[in-house]
Design an enzyme around this catalytic site. Structure first.
Site, PDB file in Angstrom:
ATOM      1  N   ASP A   1       0.866  -1.181   0.000  1.00  0.00           N
ATOM      2  CA  ASP A   1       0.000   0.000   0.000  1.00  0.00           C
ATOM      3  C   ASP A   1       0.899   1.227   0.000  1.00  0.00           C
ATOM      4  OD1 ASP A   1      -2.236  -1.566   0.127  1.00  0.00           O
ATOM      5  OD2 ASP A   1      -2.562  -1.309   2.279  1.00  0.00           O
TER       6      ASP A   1
ATOM      7  N   ASP B   1     -13.764  -5.857  -2.437  1.00  0.00           N
ATOM      8  CA  ASP B   1     -13.664  -5.881  -0.976  1.00  0.00           C
ATOM      9  C   ASP B   1     -15.062  -6.217  -0.474  1.00  0.00           C
ATOM     10  OD1 ASP B   1     -11.074  -4.909  -1.278  1.00  0.00           O
ATOM     11  OD2 ASP B   1     -11.639  -2.822  -0.899  1.00  0.00           O
TER      12      ASP B   1
END
Lengths: 251, 195
Positions: A11, A130
């Site tokens: 990330d 997600d």
């Protein structure tokens, strides 16, 4: 036979690799290019870089970073985060990305999947989902799990495949950051439903968790972040252990 | 100088990056005058074979590539368009390789695209100098070059054995991506550069 893939996920915020728990509380863990080169050398099969910058400056930094990553590493990498148009995808392709991962934008505008796939091929398009389990139903979420959508996971994954996705990257928001293992039953069902590869993400805490999602969970690839970033499990050590379990990995 | 043919066929920068990592100078071009000055030529390509061959024709490079007598390396879709024809868009290729490109039939045991690392076997010729069968390389494709007289490496996906590499005279092709295949890929590119 094609090997099961091990994919460290990085990330990136404002050019720096960070890691949070359940998408909250970020901690800096290193330089994006250096970490990528190191993982590639240790035997990572692919890398995923997700831009979690919220600002325009952060996004520009990321595009410049993609060029450096492409110059430095000799394995494929996917980039994601904030891709909302064919132009965004084109820019990242030109910067040297092998694949783009689209998430919220695909939910908002499902035709985007087909537009990118018809221009650059399905192999270029990863649809990331997600999802959370609510009252027994898996529903896709956006904004790091904080916004529920009306998309049911399995039908949305099927739709994404039909629209031209080349892979599905499913993250269980119920498991992400917990290190309690992957949502194996969900991956097994996804993998049986789909004819495109499935990448498992969210919950890796041990070698056994990864072995399980690649066998019982039938996932084609396992993605993880913190266990690699903090050196809890070395990639080489992981792959040797997987091979001992008769899992086909590249060593 | 190595030339990489620039013809709007996807992520071609990554081939240039791989050459840079090897310390080799290259030029990205679709200009025949510049291509004339190159000692070796790489025809990259990702995405759709029918679009790629069309794009090469639009640039007026189809017969140019066919007439080359210097070493040429086609990568992925670059290899596919050097074949006779492809089931992708039922397109006609350059006909350099005596080979047809077919579609993987997706099924529960056949994930398509064939994406990821796989091993190559039955390696023949200078492209694979000092390499052993069983080397791992990176593939991403939904169509495959069939086995044919020009096959110089094989791979198997979901029970289908296909050509991982082809060679006819000065023309070479890899279905996998050497520029994304770590150490093994670097070795293959180096072998090509040393031809």
């Amino acid at each position: 036979m094609v090997a099961k893939r091990i994919i460290p996920c990085l990330d990136v915020k404002d050019g720096v690799v960070v890691k949070g728990i359940n998408f909250l509380g970020l901690k800096e863990v290193g330089d994006a290019v250096d970490m990528g080169v190191r993982y590639a050398r240790e035997g990572a099969d692919e890398l995923v870089y997700l831009d979690i910058s919220a600002t325009r400056e952060g996004r520009n930094t990321f595009a410049a970073l993609v060029e450096k990553i492409a110059a430095g590493i000799d394995i494929p990498f996917t980039v994601g985060g904030g891709i909302g148009s064919v132009d965004d995808a084109s820019r990242l392709l030109d910067a040297g990305a092998d694949k783009v991962s689209i998430n919220s934008a695909a939910i908002r505008d499902p035709e985007l999947i087909g537009r990118i796939a018809s221009k650059y091929g399905s192999q270029f398009v990863v649809v990331a989902i997600d999802a959370k389990c609510v009252d027994g139903t898996w529903k896709a979420t956006t904004h790091g799990g904080s916004v529920m959508t009306d998309k049911e996971l399995f039908s949305w994954a099927m739709e994404a495949q039909q629209r031209g996705a080349g892979e599905i990257l499913f993250t269980s928001m119920d498991h992400d950051g917990t290190k309690g293992g992957y949502a194996c039953e969900v991956y097994e069902r996804l993998s049986e439903l789909l004819s495109i590869p499935v990448i498992a993400s969210g919950g890796a805490g041990s070698i056994a968790d990864i072995a399980k999602v690649l066998t019982e969970g039938k996932a084609d690839a396992a993605l993880a972040a913190s266990i690699f970033h903090y050196g809890e499990i070395g990639i080489q050590e992981l792959k040797e252990a997987l091979r001992k379990e008769n899992i086909n990995v590249r060593i | 100088m190595i030339a990489i043919i620039d013809y709007d066929a996807g992520n071609i920068q990554s081939v240039g990056n791989a050459l840079s990592r090897l310390g080799t100078e290259y030029v990205l071009t679709s200009d025949p005058a510049v291509l004339d000055g190159a000692s070796k030529i790489i025809l990259p390509g990702v995405g759709n074979a029918a679009h790629a061959v069309e794009s090469l024709r639009e640039k007026g490079l189809e017969s140019y590539v066919r007439s080359l007598r210097r070493p040429v390396l086609g990568i992925c879709v670059g290899l596919q368009i050097m074949c006779r024809r492809s089931e992708e868009g039922d397109s006609r290729g350059l006909g350099i390789f005596d080979c047809d490109v077919r579609k993987f039939e997706p099924g529960p045991d056949c994930k398509v695209p064939h994406m990821g690392w796989n091993t190559i076997s039955n390696l023949e010729g200078k492209l694979f100098k000092d390499m052993k069968g069983g080397s791992w390389v990176y593939f991403v494709h939904s169509y495959y070059p069939a086995l044919c007289p020009d096959t110089v490496a094989t791979c198997t996906h979901a029970g289908v054995m296909f050509s991982a590499a082809l060679r006819y005279e000065n023309f070479y092709g890899t279905q996998f991506h050497p520029e994304k295949s770590g150490g093994a890929g670097e070795k293959i590119l180096r072998n090509f550069l040393e031809l």
